[in-house]
Structures are given as C-alpha cells and as structure tokens.
Design a protein around this motif. Structure first.
Motif, PDB file in Angstrom:
ATOM      1  N   PRO B   3       0.829  -1.211   0.000  1.00  0.00           N
ATOM      2  CA  PRO B   3       0.000   0.000   0.000  1.00  0.00           C
ATOM      3  C   PRO B   3       0.866   1.264   0.000  1.00  0.00           C
ATOM      4  N   ALA B   4       0.284   2.376  -0.441  1.00  0.00           N
ATOM      5  CA  ALA B   4       0.942   3.673  -0.266  1.00  0.00           C
ATOM      6  C   ALA B   4       1.024   3.961   1.237  1.00  0.00           C
ATOM      7  N   GLN B   5       1.882   4.900   1.597  1.00  0.00           N
ATOM      8  CA  GLN B   5       2.069   5.181   3.021  1.00  0.00           C
ATOM      9  C   GLN B   5       0.833   5.841   3.640  1.00  0.00           C
ATOM     10  N   PHE B   6       0.637   5.543   4.908  1.00  0.00           N
ATOM     11  CA  PHE B   6      -0.439   6.191   5.668  1.00  0.00           C
ATOM     12  C   PHE B   6      -0.056   6.158   7.140  1.00  0.00           C
ATOM     13  N   ASP B   7      -0.743   6.970   7.908  1.00  0.00           N
ATOM     14  CA  ASP B   7      -0.616   6.905   9.362  1.00  0.00           C
ATOM     15  C   ASP B   7      -1.718   5.995   9.904  1.00  0.00           C
ATOM     16  N   TYR B   8      -1.514   5.525  11.119  1.00  0.00           N
ATOM     17  CA  TYR B   8      -2.446   4.552  11.700  1.00  0.00           C
ATOM     18  C   TYR B   8      -2.670   4.894  13.163  1.00  0.00           C
ATOM     19  N   VAL B   9      -3.936   4.956  13.550  1.00  0.00           N
ATOM     20  CA  VAL B   9      -4.242   5.131  14.972  1.00  0.00           C
ATOM     21  C   VAL B   9      -5.298   4.099  15.372  1.00  0.00           C
ATOM     22  N   ARG B  10      -5.254   3.716  16.637  1.00  0.00           N
ATOM     23  CA  ARG B  10      -6.229   2.763  17.147  1.00  0.00           C
ATOM     24  C   ARG B  10      -6.849   3.349  18.408  1.00  0.00           C
ATOM     25  N   PRO B  11      -7.837   4.239  18.241  1.00  0.00           N
ATOM     26  CA  PRO B  11      -8.447   4.870  19.422  1.00  0.00           C
ATOM     27  C   PRO B  11      -9.182   3.838  20.268  1.00  0.00           C
ATOM     28  N   SER B  12      -9.314   4.180  21.562  1.00  0.00           N
ATOM     29  CA  SER B  12      -9.879   3.190  22.469  1.00  0.00           C
ATOM     30  C   SER B  12     -11.358   3.408  22.737  1.00  0.00           C
ATOM     31  N   ASP B  13     -11.895   4.542  22.319  1.00  0.00           N
ATOM     32  CA  ASP B  13     -13.346   4.707  22.503  1.00  0.00           C
ATOM     33  C   ASP B  13     -13.942   5.497  21.342  1.00  0.00           C
ATOM     34  N   LEU B  45      -6.125   1.648  -4.949  1.00  0.00           N
ATOM     35  CA  LEU B  45      -7.393   2.239  -5.360  1.00  0.00           C
ATOM     36  C   LEU B  45      -7.892   3.175  -4.272  1.00  0.00           C
ATOM     37  N   ALA B  46      -7.412   2.982  -3.052  1.00  0.00           N
ATOM     38  CA  ALA B  46      -7.678   3.917  -1.956  1.00  0.00           C
ATOM     39  C   ALA B  46      -6.323   4.320  -1.379  1.00  0.00           C
ATOM     40  N   GLN B  47      -6.135   5.608  -1.138  1.00  0.00           N
ATOM     41  CA  GLN B  47      -4.879   6.089  -0.569  1.00  0.00           C
ATOM     42  C   GLN B  47      -5.153   7.111   0.523  1.00  0.00           C
ATOM     43  N   PRO B  48      -5.783   6.666   1.615  1.00  0.00           N
ATOM     44  CA  PRO B  48      -6.053   7.588   2.717  1.00  0.00           C
ATOM     45  C   PRO B  48      -4.750   7.976   3.418  1.00  0.00           C
ATOM     46  N   GLY B  49      -4.755   9.148   4.030  1.00  0.00           N
ATOM     47  CA  GLY B  49      -3.578   9.578   4.775  1.00  0.00           C
ATOM     48  C   GLY B  49      -3.527   8.964   6.161  1.00  0.00           C
ATOM     49  N   LEU B  50      -4.700   8.548   6.651  1.00  0.00           N
ATOM     50  CA  LEU B  50      -4.785   8.037   8.019  1.00  0.00           C
ATOM     51  C   LEU B  50      -5.829   6.927   8.095  1.00  0.00           C
ATOM     52  N   LEU B  51      -5.445   5.825   8.728  1.00  0.00           N
ATOM     53  CA  LEU B  51      -6.418   4.774   9.027  1.00  0.00           C
ATOM     54  C   LEU B  51      -6.788   4.856  10.499  1.00  0.00           C
ATOM     55  N   VAL B  52      -8.092   4.875  10.765  1.00  0.00           N
ATOM     56  CA  VAL B  52      -8.584   4.890  12.142  1.00  0.00           C
ATOM     57  C   VAL B  52      -9.151   3.498  12.424  1.00  0.00           C
ATOM     58  N   ASP B  53      -8.363   2.683  13.093  1.00  0.00           N
ATOM     59  CA  ASP B  53      -8.745   1.296  13.375  1.00  0.00           C
ATOM     60  C   ASP B  53      -9.691   1.288  14.576  1.00  0.00           C
ATOM     61  N   ILE B  54     -10.921   0.805  14.374  1.00  0.00           N
ATOM     62  CA  ILE B  54     -11.904   0.842  15.462  1.00  0.00           C
ATOM     63  C   ILE B  54     -11.984  -0.485  16.217  1.00  0.00           C
TER      64      ILE B  54
END
Lengths: 171, 291
Positions: B3-13, B45-54
């Motif tokens: 994949p192209a580069q992106f940032d990743y966060v995994r918020p807790s709520d 086909l998708a290149q988001p800058g940030l993934l928010v893992d729920i």
C-alpha cells in the motif's frame, strides 16, 4: 511517515519491531522475523496460503496490517510441531499425501487447526467448507480432506496432541 | 503489493475515534475488519492519509434483540452473526447471508458495518438490509442519524455515510408471525463474490396472501437495490410458482447488470430472476413453518 512499535508473540516467542503502518502482517512474519513458512500466494486475499492464527482466529496475513496485530498471539506453521514431533495435522498430510507441490500446505494446515478447534468432528462437507478459503492449485483436495479426517480422529482420541501453541491459542 | 504510506491510529473509545475523523476529515478512513479496505489499499485504489482502526472501540460488536428490532453492532463479524442463536431462531435471511460470505477467514474478520460502508456492488449485506427494510445508524462527533437501508446504498462504493461518520449499528425489524426470509446466491466458485443474489423477507396475512414483502438484489446493478417492481407484483397475492416466476422476471427487468468475468449481462439478468424465485420459495416455506 513515522514508524510504529509493534509487539507480537509468535509461536510463543515475543518479538518487538518498529514498522511502517503499511507493512502487512505476512511481511512482518517473513521479512522481519524470518519465518518464511507462511507463504504468499495470490497476494489478493483469495488463496489462503498466508493463513495464520491471530489470537486463535484464522486470518489471511496478506489482508492484515502488522500494526493491527500489535499485542496479539500469532501461530504460524512453524508453531505446529512441538519438541521435534509433528503436529497430528502435519503427520496426516504426510501420511495421506496431502501435499503435492506443498505451496498451499502451511495455510491449509493452520486453517485446518482452526477448523478442528471449532469443530473436532467435522463431516467431509464441513471440512471442504472449512478449507474453502484455501486454494490448492495442484487440486489435491481429496488427499487434503483425508489428511484432515485422519488428524481429526487422532486429536479426538488424544486431545493433548494439539497442546502445542496452536492448540493453546485456538479458542 | 504494498500500500501507499499512511498513518495509523487505534483509538480506544468512540468519542475519540469520531474526534479524529472530524479533525482529519477528507484524509482519514475507518478500518474495521480490513478485508475490503486492505486489498483496496494494496491496489492503491484507496490512498487515505490516516487509518482509524476501530478494533478497540468497545460496544460496537453486540447483537441484541429489543422488542421491535435486532440491533447488530457495526463491528459484528459475519461469523458472529452466522453463529448467533437469536439470528438462527428468528432471522433466517441474515443467517443465510452470513454463512455464505466469502470464506471462513473472511467471516472471521469481515464485519457487517465494514461491508456496508464499503458498498461493493456484489456484497451480500446491502441486499439483505434492503429486503429486511433495515435502518443504518451513523454516528459523528456532532450527533447520530438513522438512514433507511433503501436510501443508504447510492452507487458503486458510494453510500450515504459521511467521511466523519462511523456506521455504528444496523437495526433489523423483528419479523412478525408468519414471516420468512431467505437469501439465494450464485457464485462461480467457493468464496467468490456473487454473480447474482436475491434477498427476500416476507409476511403472509391470515388469508395466506403475501401481506408484506421486501426484495433486495446484489451484483446486478451499480449497487444493491430494492426490486420494487417485483415487490408490487407480489403484494396482496397468494404465493404460487407462477407468481414467483412473474416476480423474478420483474426483478430481472429492473436489473442493470454489466458483463464481466462472471458472465454476460443477459445471463446475470436470468440469474437475478432465478435467485429471486428460489428465495421466494424458501422464504414462503419458512413463513409457513415448512423449512
């Protein structure tokens, strides 16, 4: 782009790594940790060659990010054999000629271990459904099914045989 | 494929996840099971800058029946739905669909919310939710809104959800007595996307006639849609093979399939009719307690 720290326990051994968020779990296993038993087949999440257990749940490791597996317990094909003794599934694939070229075998065996953890006495139809996410391009399914049936019978007779990391993690 | 580069966060709520989506509107994308999104990322086909893992957001994966509805959390996996005892007892349409999605690994990870928000034109849940006249709950930092499934799926990979929203639950009306549902799908091979599929939810009146019916089709148009012409053919009439055939033809006529590796358009239209007939047969048998 910053890296992120991940900590995973693979086959009972804890590993730490700083990885790009875009790193796929299968690449963490193969390229960073050197565990090349997990194969990359289609790389499009269809073939199942890259199947591993993540917290006991079978997953295609080419469709998961390494960062998603942060904190998880992972079982790969290398974790099936215990103290020099093949897991009953590995032995059964050998006995029943369940591998031809062998490329799909790691994924087949890991997926089968998950299947048998859910359903220790599957019918042939349930076995075929259970490995429907794993493709064998040699089309050797008949002997693969026989191998899973053999292993299922052995595991029912002696459940402690599955007490390796796969058995412990499979829940 | 990388994949192209992106940032990743995994918020807790949930509030945290919604706040991030608002702050990073336009570049953030929600990651649920990942089995639809990650292949898209790999194909770029998708290149988001940030993934928010729920994944760590609690309270999104329940399956709870209230007096009037089945409330399924957006993060409930296909497998959870497939194995749920309440679903098995009263929602055969959902159970049919859940058990036939992809393969075991896909069902282990893929989620109903992810599938709906992704809106692949061949996905199973959109047709099911349309047939069941479900509603879809979307939450954002600014509030909560409910969208009928029939107004949610707009086009290929396009839905009514906003980039700042998370699909938190789907709500399926609880079937009344003498109701039945069924999902019938044809696929080229095990685990493939549908070539055509039809979802039916119906209720028979005291006179044995079809009092209410919903039909959703997938894989035979740019997105899943309600086969409203077929519903009109059926409403108020006594179930019969001839009536089902007529409804199937109406469903096929409303389809807009395009030719691809799954087959020519004419074939897909024929399969839309056939799957509708089969789903009507099985839903009716279930409503009569015969299946």
């Amino acid at each position: 782009m910053t890296t992120q720290h991940v900590s995973v326990t693979v086959n009972g051994t804890r590993h730490e790594a700083d990885v790009e968020p875009r790193l796929l779990l299968v690449h963490l296993l193969r390229d960073v940790l050197g565990l090349t038993g997990t194969h990359i087949g289609c790389d499009t999440s269809h073939c199942g060659a890259c199947t591993v257990l993540v917290d006991g749940t079978s997953a295609k490791s080419c469709a998961l990010l390494a960062v998603q597996a942060n904190g998880a317990q992972i079982t790969t094909i290398e974790g099936m054999e215990q103290a020099g003794k093949l897991h009953p599934l590995q032995q059964a694939f050998w006995d029943q000629h369940g591998l031809q070229c062998g490329f799909c075998t790691p994924g087949m065996i890991v997926e089968s271990s998950w299947l048998l953890a859910q359903n220790p006495d599957p019918t042939e139809q349930e076995i075929r459904e259970g490995i429907s996410g794993n493709l064998c391009r040699c089309t050797g399914y008949v002997n693969i099914v026989k191998a899973i049936q053999q292993a299922a019978a052995e595991l029912r007779a002696a459940p402690e045989a599955s007490a390796g990391s796969a058995g412990v993690a499979a829940r | 494929m990388i994949p192209a580069q992106f940032d990743y966060v995994r918020p807790s709520d949930l509030p945290d996840a919604l706040r991030i989506l608002k702050e990073r509107e336009g570049e953030a994308k929600v990651l649920s099971g990942g089995y639809s999104l990650i292949p898209l990322l790999k194909l770029r086909l998708a290149q988001p800058g940030l993934l928010v893992d729920i994944r760590d957001v609690s309270g999104l994966d329940g399956i709870v029946e209230t007096a009037g509805e089945l409330v399924v959390g957006g993060r409930a996996t296909h497998r959870q739905i497939q194995l749920d005892p309440v679903v098995a007892a009263r929602y055969p349409l959902l159970r049919d669909a859940a058990g036939g999605i992809g393969d075991p690994q896909v069902r282990n990870w893929g989620t109903i919310g992810g599938s709906c928000a992704h809106a692949d034109p061949s996905a199973d849940w959109p047709a099911v939710l349309i047939a069941a006249r479900a509603t879809i709950v979307c939450r954002s930092a600014d509030g909560r809104r409910t969208v009928p499934a029939r107004e949610f799926f707009l086009d290929t990979f396009v839905t009514a959800i906003e980039p700042t929203e998370i699909l938190t639950e789907v709500r399926i009306p609880r079937p009344a007595d003498r109701s039945g549902g069924a999902y019938e799908k044809i696929e080229r091979k095990a685990g493939d996307f549908a070539t055509a599929a039809s979802a039916v939810q119906l209720r028979l009146g005291p006179d044995g006639r079809i009092a209410e019916v919903g039909i959703g089709l997938t894989a035979v148009a740019e997105t899943a849609f309600a086969a409203t012409e077929a519903e009109r053919v059926l409403a108020g009439n006594a179930p019969s093979e001839a009536l089902f055939r007529q409804a199937g033809e109406a469903a096929a006529a409303q389809s807009r399939p395009s030719a691809d590796g799954h087959g020519p358009a004419e074939y897909k239209r024929a399969m839309a009719a056939e799957m509708t007939v089969r789903a009507l047969r099985r839903a009716t048998a279930r409503a009569l307690g015969q299946a």
